[in-house]
Design an enzyme around this catalytic site. Structure first.
Site, short mmCIF file in Angstrom:
data_model
loop_
_atom_site.label_atom_id
_atom_site.label_comp_id
_atom_site.label_asym_id
_atom_site.label_seq_id
_atom_site.Cartn_x
_atom_site.Cartn_y
_atom_site.Cartn_z
N GLY A 2 0.72 -1.04 0.00
CA GLY A 2 -0.19 -0.18 0.04
C GLY A 2 0.79 1.20 -0.05
O GLY A 2 1.72 1.21 -0.71
N ASN B 26 2.33 -14.95 0.79
CA ASN B 26 2.57 -14.91 -0.77
C ASN B 26 3.49 -13.53 -1.08
O ASN B 26 4.39 -13.65 -2.22
CB ASN B 26 1.35 -14.77 -1.76
CG ASN B 26 1.48 -14.24 -2.98
OD1 ASN B 26 1.88 -14.91 -3.86
ND2 ASN B 26 1.09 -12.92 -3.44
N VAL C 278 5.36 -17.95 -14.15
CA VAL C 278 3.88 -17.30 -14.43
C VAL C 278 4.38 -15.91 -15.05
O VAL C 278 4.94 -15.11 -14.38
CB VAL C 278 3.18 -17.46 -13.20
CG1 VAL C 278 1.64 -16.92 -13.51
CG2 VAL C 278 2.99 -18.81 -12.55
N THR D 294 3.41 -12.89 -14.64
CA THR D 294 2.65 -11.79 -13.45
C THR D 294 3.60 -10.61 -13.99
O THR D 294 4.47 -10.71 -14.85
CB THR D 294 2.57 -11.99 -12.06
OG1 THR D 294 4.23 -12.42 -11.99
CG2 THR D 294 2.03 -13.34 -11.84
N LYS E 88 13.66 -19.15 -1.04
CA LYS E 88 12.65 -20.09 -1.31
C LYS E 88 13.03 -21.50 -0.95
O LYS E 88 12.25 -22.27 -0.43
CB LYS E 88 12.47 -20.00 -2.89
CG LYS E 88 11.98 -18.59 -3.44
CD LYS E 88 10.43 -18.29 -2.80
CE LYS E 88 9.82 -17.03 -3.38
NZ LYS E 88 8.49 -16.55 -2.79
N TYR F 103 17.07 -14.92 -3.92
CA TYR F 103 15.75 -15.31 -4.18
C TYR F 103 15.74 -17.20 -3.91
O TYR F 103 14.86 -17.28 -3.18
CB TYR F 103 15.32 -15.20 -5.72
CG TYR F 103 14.01 -15.48 -5.91
CD1 TYR F 103 12.86 -14.42 -5.64
CD2 TYR F 103 13.67 -16.67 -6.72
CE1 TYR F 103 11.48 -14.50 -5.81
CE2 TYR F 103 12.05 -16.84 -6.90
CZ TYR F 103 11.30 -15.95 -6.56
OH TYR F 103 9.81 -16.38 -6.86
N VAL G 55 5.38 -6.98 5.59
CA VAL G 55 5.34 -8.27 6.10
C VAL G 55 6.85 -8.45 6.76
O VAL G 55 7.24 -9.34 7.60
CB VAL G 55 5.26 -9.47 5.02
CG1 VAL G 55 3.98 -9.65 4.56
CG2 VAL G 55 6.44 -9.51 4.02
N1 LIG Z 1 5.79 -15.15 -11.13
C1 LIG Z 1 6.18 -16.15 -10.96
O1 LIG Z 1 6.93 -16.88 -12.10
C2 LIG Z 1 6.41 -16.84 -9.78
C3 LIG Z 1 6.86 -18.22 -9.81
C4 LIG Z 1 7.05 -18.90 -8.57
C5 LIG Z 1 6.70 -18.23 -7.21
N2 LIG Z 1 6.37 -16.98 -7.50
C6 LIG Z 1 6.24 -16.13 -6.08
O2 LIG Z 1 4.82 -15.75 -5.86
C7 LIG Z 1 4.60 -14.75 -5.20
C8 LIG Z 1 3.94 -13.66 -5.82
O3 LIG Z 1 4.70 -13.37 -6.98
P1 LIG Z 1 3.93 -12.49 -8.17
O4 LIG Z 1 4.56 -13.19 -9.64
O5 LIG Z 1 2.46 -12.55 -8.20
O6 LIG Z 1 4.53 -11.16 -8.31
P2 LIG Z 1 3.83 -9.69 -7.73
O7 LIG Z 1 4.90 -8.79 -7.77
O8 LIG Z 1 2.66 -9.62 -8.62
O9 LIG Z 1 3.48 -10.05 -6.16
C9 LIG Z 1 4.37 -10.07 -5.08
C10 LIG Z 1 3.80 -9.08 -4.14
O10 LIG Z 1 4.62 -8.90 -3.04
C11 LIG Z 1 4.10 -7.64 -2.57
N3 LIG Z 1 5.25 -7.41 -1.60
C12 LIG Z 1 6.58 -7.11 -1.96
N4 LIG Z 1 7.35 -6.71 -0.82
C13 LIG Z 1 6.26 -6.69 0.47
C14 LIG Z 1 6.41 -6.48 1.70
N5 LIG Z 1 7.55 -6.01 2.26
N6 LIG Z 1 5.46 -6.71 2.43
C15 LIG Z 1 4.03 -7.02 1.86
N7 LIG Z 1 3.94 -7.22 0.39
C16 LIG Z 1 4.90 -7.12 -0.41
C17 LIG Z 1 4.23 -6.73 -4.01
O11 LIG Z 1 3.81 -5.43 -3.72
C18 LIG Z 1 3.41 -7.67 -4.69
O12 LIG Z 1 2.09 -7.29 -4.60
C19 LIG Z 1 5.98 -14.29 -4.86
O13 LIG Z 1 6.35 -14.81 -3.42
C20 LIG Z 1 6.73 -14.97 -5.88
O14 LIG Z 1 8.16 -15.07 -5.30
C21 LIG Z 1 6.28 -16.26 -8.55
#
Ligand SMILES: NC(=O)c1ccc[n+]([C@@H]2O[C@H](COP(=O)([O-])OP(=O)(O)OC[C@H]3O[C@@H](n4cnc5c(N)ncnc54)[C@H](O)[C@@H]3O)[C@@H](O)[C@H]2O)c1
Length: 276
Positions: free
Chosen positions: A41, A105, A205, A207, A176, A172, A79
């Site tokens: 936010g 997440n 993914v 995103t 993980k 990273y 977080v």
């Molecule tokens: N997209 C991929 O390929 C993929 C693959 C495997 C795992 N992931 C994991 O999935 C999760 C979501 O990733 P995504 O791809 O949707 O990306 P994203 O950037 O859309 O989502 C990550 C979210 O985490 C939030 N965030 C970052 N720092 C934060 C903090 N200190 N406190 C609270 N929120 C915080 C960001 O604002 C964002 O909304 C992540 O943990 C990522 O590592 C993503």
């Protein structure tokens, strides 16, 4: 009766459009849960990057959920701050009376650098959000679930990078892999309370975060983003990268009664790309 009717779910980092968190909340809501949209936010300005879920995006996410009749709480939370995580859980209980499902997440995946160029602050940012944030989320949610009784679900969004190494992503991958260790220990410590703890390990993914990774690695390999994505799809047995729905479906299943005897797992959601 919907499978998650009467359940209350938090998903951290769930404000950003097109993110896994948003997809997870939509699926949990579709299955009947009340949900909490939470992201950085206004705190987004603390991170000098456009890759963060801001306040407007959280509200837009919430509106889309409410259109389907879901009860939604919107609450910013960094977080990395244990007091903010406690306040998030307290606000959830104030609003809905309980907490049943905690999805850790929130993640930072935009720090991509060769090992020799990494700075201590790069390492700290990624570990603080991805791993320490998941620890605070797990511990705080578990305390509430133990207090209210009746078990619960903690689900950590790890990654394929929890199982294998990837170039230029030391913090990273370490964060993980660490999430899987956290998952296994929490599963042991919380089993007696009927709380299951599992990790979900998606492959790529596209995103907002995924798109940034595509751009970086396409440039690193000297190919176009399209060619990079085509090569990525070609090495996946099911022939395509992951979708937000793939992860959301896995989370919803782990949150449901059908998965009540599953705990301490790190479930690949990777179309067969990752098999261990
Ligand atoms: N997209 C991929 O390929 C993929 C693959 C495997 C795992 N992931 C994991 O999935 C999760 C979501 O990733 P995504 O791809 O949707 O990306 P994203 O950037 O859309 O989502 C990550 C979210 O985490 C939030 N965030 C970052 N720092 C934060 C903090 N200190 N406190 C609270 N929120 C915080 C960001 O604002 C964002 O909304 C992540 O943990 C990522 O590592 C993503």
């Amino acid at each position: 009766m919907k499978p998650l009717a009467g359940k209350v779910a938090i998903c951290t980092g769930s404000g950003r459009p097109g993110g896994l968190g948003q997809g997870i909340l939509h699926k949990l809501a579709e299955d009947g849960a009340d949900v909490v949209v939470t992201d950085l936010g206004r705190n987004a300005e603390l991170l000098d990057d456009g890759d963060i879920g801001n306040t407007d995006e959280m509200e837009t996410t919430a509106e889309a959920l409410r259109e389907h009749g879901t009860r939604v709480l919107v609450r910013p939370c960094d977080v990395r701050d244990p007091a903010a995580v406690q306040a998030l859980v307290d606000a959830t209980v104030d609003q809905f009376g309980r907490l049943d499902i905690m999805v850790n997440n929130a993640g930072v995946g935009f720090v991509m650098k060769p090992l020799l160029e990494l700075k201590p602050e790069d390492w700290d940012l990624v570990i603080d959000v991805n791993l320490t944030g998941a620890f605070y989320g797990s511990q705080t949610a578990a305390a509430q679930m133990v207090k209210q009784g009746g078990g619960g679900r903690i689900i950590n969004i790890a990654s394929q990078a929890a199982k294998s190494g990837f170039p230029h992503m030391a913090p990273y991958c370490a964060s993980k892999h660490g999430m899987v260790g956290l998952t296994r220990t929490c599963a042991i410590d919380l089993g007696a309370h009927g709380i299951t703890v599992n990790a979900v390990c998606p492959n790529h993914v596209t995103t907002g975060l995924g798109a940034k990774q595509n751009e970086y690695f396409a440039k690193f390999r000297g190919v176009s983003v399209e060619d990079y994505r085509a090569a990525l799809a070609a090495r996946i047995p099911l022939g395509r990268p992951g979708l937000t729905d793939d992860t959301a479906n896995a989370v919803a299943w782990l949150a449901s009664d059908a998965a009540q005897y599953i705990t301490g797992e790190a479930l690949n959601v990777s179309g067969g790309e990752e098999m261990h």
